[in-house]
Scaffold this motif. Sequence first.
Motif, PDB file in Angstrom:
ATOM      1  N   LEU A 121       0.964  -1.066  -0.100  1.00 54.28           N
ATOM      2  CA  LEU A 121      -0.076  -0.025   0.036  1.00 54.28           C
ATOM      3  C   LEU A 121       0.804   1.129   0.159  1.00 54.28           C
ATOM      4  N   PHE A 122       1.245   1.630  -1.328  1.00 55.83           N
ATOM      5  CA  PHE A 122       2.159   2.766  -1.304  1.00 55.83           C
ATOM      6  C   PHE A 122       2.005   4.119  -0.638  1.00 55.83           C
ATOM      7  N   SER A 123       2.559   4.818   0.348  1.00 55.80           N
ATOM      8  CA  SER A 123       2.105   5.871   1.036  1.00 55.80           C
ATOM      9  C   SER A 123       3.160   6.706   1.055  1.00 55.80           C
ATOM     10  N   VAL A 124       2.886   7.918   1.224  1.00 56.94           N
ATOM     11  CA  VAL A 124       3.690   9.170   1.205  1.00 56.94           C
ATOM     12  C   VAL A 124       3.695   9.862   2.564  1.00 56.94           C
ATOM     13  N   LEU A 125       4.494  10.505   2.999  1.00 55.48           N
ATOM     14  CA  LEU A 125       4.709  11.171   4.288  1.00 55.48           C
ATOM     15  C   LEU A 125       4.670  12.812   3.772  1.00 55.48           C
ATOM     16  N   CYS A 126       3.800  13.497   4.271  1.00 60.49           N
ATOM     17  CA  CYS A 126       3.399  14.951   3.897  1.00 60.49           C
ATOM     18  C   CYS A 126       4.252  15.797   4.936  1.00 60.49           C
ATOM     19  N   GLU A 127       4.519  17.083   4.433  1.00 60.53           N
ATOM     20  CA  GLU A 127       5.423  17.773   5.155  1.00 60.53           C
ATOM     21  C   GLU A 127       4.394  18.220   6.193  1.00 60.53           C
ATOM     22  N   THR A 128       3.172  18.379   6.174  1.00 65.77           N
ATOM     23  CA  THR A 128       2.176  18.814   7.372  1.00 65.77           C
ATOM     24  C   THR A 128       1.060  18.094   7.239  1.00 65.77           C
ATOM     25  N   GLU A 129       0.062  18.306   8.155  1.00 60.95           N
ATOM     26  CA  GLU A 129      -1.230  17.492   8.022  1.00 60.95           C
ATOM     27  C   GLU A 129      -2.083  18.438   7.057  1.00 60.95           C
ATOM     28  N   GLU A 130      -1.801  19.715   6.931  1.00 60.46           N
ATOM     29  CA  GLU A 130      -2.507  20.408   6.149  1.00 60.46           C
ATOM     30  C   GLU A 130      -2.096  19.980   4.498  1.00 60.46           C
ATOM     31  N   VAL A 131      -0.749  19.753   4.361  1.00 63.01           N
ATOM     32  CA  VAL A 131      -0.462  19.520   3.146  1.00 63.01           C
ATOM     33  C   VAL A 131      -0.989  17.963   2.509  1.00 63.01           C
ATOM     34  N   ALA A 132      -1.185  17.031   3.741  1.00 65.16           N
ATOM     35  CA  ALA A 132      -1.854  16.108   3.452  1.00 65.16           C
ATOM     36  C   ALA A 132      -3.389  15.963   3.157  1.00 65.16           C
ATOM     37  N   GLU A 133      -4.129  16.966   3.634  1.00 64.00           N
ATOM     38  CA  GLU A 133      -5.428  17.157   3.432  1.00 64.00           C
ATOM     39  C   GLU A 133      -5.565  17.862   1.810  1.00 64.00           C
ATOM     40  N   SER A 134      -4.512  18.826   1.630  1.00 67.42           N
ATOM     41  CA  SER A 134      -4.579  19.554   0.362  1.00 67.42           C
ATOM     42  C   SER A 134      -4.295  18.330  -0.904  1.00 67.42           C
ATOM     43  N   GLY A 138       7.712  10.558  20.444  1.00 66.62           N
ATOM     44  CA  GLY A 138       7.099  12.001  19.543  1.00 66.62           C
ATOM     45  C   GLY A 138       7.075  11.385  18.069  1.00 66.62           C
ATOM     46  N   VAL A 139       7.444  10.411  17.839  1.00 60.36           N
ATOM     47  CA  VAL A 139       7.522   9.891  16.302  1.00 60.36           C
ATOM     48  C   VAL A 139       6.010   9.336  15.920  1.00 60.36           C
ATOM     49  N   ALA A 140       5.417   8.653  16.472  1.00 54.89           N
ATOM     50  CA  ALA A 140       3.957   8.144  16.221  1.00 54.89           C
ATOM     51  C   ALA A 140       3.027   9.297  15.971  1.00 54.89           C
ATOM     52  N   GLU A 141       3.147  10.357  16.996  1.00 55.31           N
ATOM     53  CA  GLU A 141       2.430  11.273  16.937  1.00 55.31           C
ATOM     54  C   GLU A 141       2.553  12.178  15.814  1.00 55.31           C
ATOM     55  N   SER A 142       3.950  12.612  15.261  1.00 54.16           N
ATOM     56  CA  SER A 142       4.356  13.330  14.392  1.00 54.16           C
ATOM     57  C   SER A 142       3.869  12.619  13.058  1.00 54.16           C
ATOM     58  N   LEU A 143       3.808  11.127  12.959  1.00 60.12           N
ATOM     59  CA  LEU A 143       3.518  10.844  11.624  1.00 60.12           C
ATOM     60  C   LEU A 143       1.944  10.892  11.366  1.00 60.12           C
ATOM     61  N   SER A 144       1.172  10.884  12.506  1.00 55.34           N
ATOM     62  CA  SER A 144      -0.279  11.013  12.681  1.00 55.34           C
ATOM     63  C   SER A 144      -0.891  12.138  11.624  1.00 55.34           C
ATOM     64  N   GLY A 145      -1.785  11.755  10.964  1.00 55.37           N
ATOM     65  CA  GLY A 145      -2.531  12.464   9.846  1.00 55.37           C
ATOM     66  C   GLY A 145      -1.492  13.080   8.837  1.00 55.37           C
ATOM     67  N   ARG A 146      -0.435  12.565   8.539  1.00 58.55           N
ATOM     68  CA  ARG A 146       0.513  13.041   7.800  1.00 58.55           C
ATOM     69  C   ARG A 146       0.854  12.205   6.520  1.00 58.55           C
ATOM     70  N   VAL A 147       0.670  11.001   6.826  1.00 56.88           N
ATOM     71  CA  VAL A 147       0.687   9.723   5.970  1.00 56.88           C
ATOM     72  C   VAL A 147      -0.446   9.399   4.759  1.00 56.88           C
ATOM     73  N   VAL A 148      -0.272   9.748   3.833  1.00 59.24           N
ATOM     74  CA  VAL A 148      -1.382   9.473   2.670  1.00 59.24           C
ATOM     75  C   VAL A 148      -0.891   8.294   1.725  1.00 59.24           C
ATOM     76  N   SER A 149      -2.045   7.410   1.734  1.00 57.25           N
ATOM     77  CA  SER A 149      -2.065   6.133   0.815  1.00 57.25           C
ATOM     78  C   SER A 149      -2.313   6.462  -0.646  1.00 57.25           C
ATOM     79  N   LEU A 150      -1.639   6.117  -1.552  1.00 59.25           N
ATOM     80  CA  LEU A 150      -2.107   6.398  -2.936  1.00 59.25           C
ATOM     81  C   LEU A 150      -2.665   5.188  -3.552  1.00 59.25           C
ATOM     82  N   PRO A 151      -3.359   5.493  -4.932  1.00 65.15           N
ATOM     83  CA  PRO A 151      -3.965   4.188  -5.743  1.00 65.15           C
ATOM     84  C   PRO A 151      -2.801   2.881  -5.595  1.00 65.15           C
ATOM     85  N   CYS A 152      -3.230   1.790  -5.333  1.00 65.88           N
ATOM     86  CA  CYS A 152      -2.285   0.682  -5.847  1.00 65.88           C
ATOM     87  C   CYS A 152      -3.042  -0.676  -6.169  1.00 65.88           C
ATOM     88  N   SER A 153      -4.172  -0.565  -6.570  1.00 64.15           N
ATOM     89  CA  SER A 153      -4.826  -1.827  -6.964  1.00 64.15           C
ATOM     90  C   SER A 153      -4.001  -2.513  -8.127  1.00 64.15           C
TER      91      SER A 153
END
Length: 371
Positions: A288-301, A335-350
């Motif tokens: 499930l390919f995923s990316v870490l976004c700079e901030t949660e706002e970037v993830a939502e964008s 503090g790592v788990a909390e920093s990852l929360s909301g910033r990791v986004v999964s992309l289509p990978c069917s």
Amino acid sequence: MTAPLPRIALSEPDLRGNEAKYLQACVTDNWVSSAGHFIQDFERMIAAKSGTEHAVALCNGTVAIKMALLACGVGPGDAVILPDWTFIASANAVSDTGAKPIFVDVTQDTWSLDPALVAQALAKYPNVKAIVAVHPLGYTCDMDALLDAAGDVPIVEDAAGALGATYGGRLAGGIGRFGCLSFNGNKMITAGAGGAVVTHDAEAAKWLRHVTAQARIGTDYRHDAPAFNYRMSNLNAAVGKAQMERFDEIQAIKHKIGDAYRAVLSTDSRVRLKAMPNPQWGEGNDWLFSVLCETEEVAESLIAHLDYRGIDSRKFWRALSSQPAYKGAEFISAGVAESLSGRVVSLPCSTGLSDDDLSRVTDAVEAFLAA
């Protein structure tokens, strides 16, 4: 007027093999419940792909973790270490044994259990009876470091999405005392529903088969222990077998998708998006390919940007120590788990993703990076 392009799903099952044929065989033969040769066939294939001697097919992955913990002797009054950044099923399986979860942080460069913090937790909590090592997003933890930290405490590998991944030449699921797999619809291969425990321990496998089938003795209604009804059906195993026959093909497509995403992300000079970790101690399966976004706002964008273009994406896990379900649980955090929360986004990978659809997604990600 041009018709809108079809929506691209995040992760869909790929049923282009013998699934329908084998399901019809179940119906024709009238073997649709927890007996039938597809179960044994599927178990042999899963054991081989995990590098173990035995596999016990069960009704889901959460049950697989629970049963592996029970086989380790975990029960009320005990504690179990698991990563703070994982799917909540791992913690729920611990709770279902009567034990208490202790959440330990992950490392920034692997997103998996921090061996140094595991050692701290073992020193702090003498009642720890097992460790659940989650292999996140289709690649493995640093298993040698975790085994060194664990000492005599057994490790249960939560390899729900890591079937076929390797660590130092060893297959995920076959390194710890037990390995646990999931065959949900979005996993590497699916059985529609289901899970499995894999192990090298013949006696443990025999016990697991017995207690997950109501601990029944022979054909008479005699039972020698309190037990469960957790076995996989022949219908699910039929689908799973058909999927396993195409595992190498599925794996190759996952790698192709992952390589395409990594190529696009490598052009991001501002590092707004970073590819998920790819530890050099083994080969992941790019489940499930995923990316870490700079901030949660970037993830939502990013999610909104893709959604506008008819492309599904989704935020991934949040720290379990911050969840209402486990308020007050013990945890060791860097503090790592909390920093990852909301910033990791999964992309289509069917694996049914066409080349054109994959190009649509990479073009959309590239446009987002250029915006």
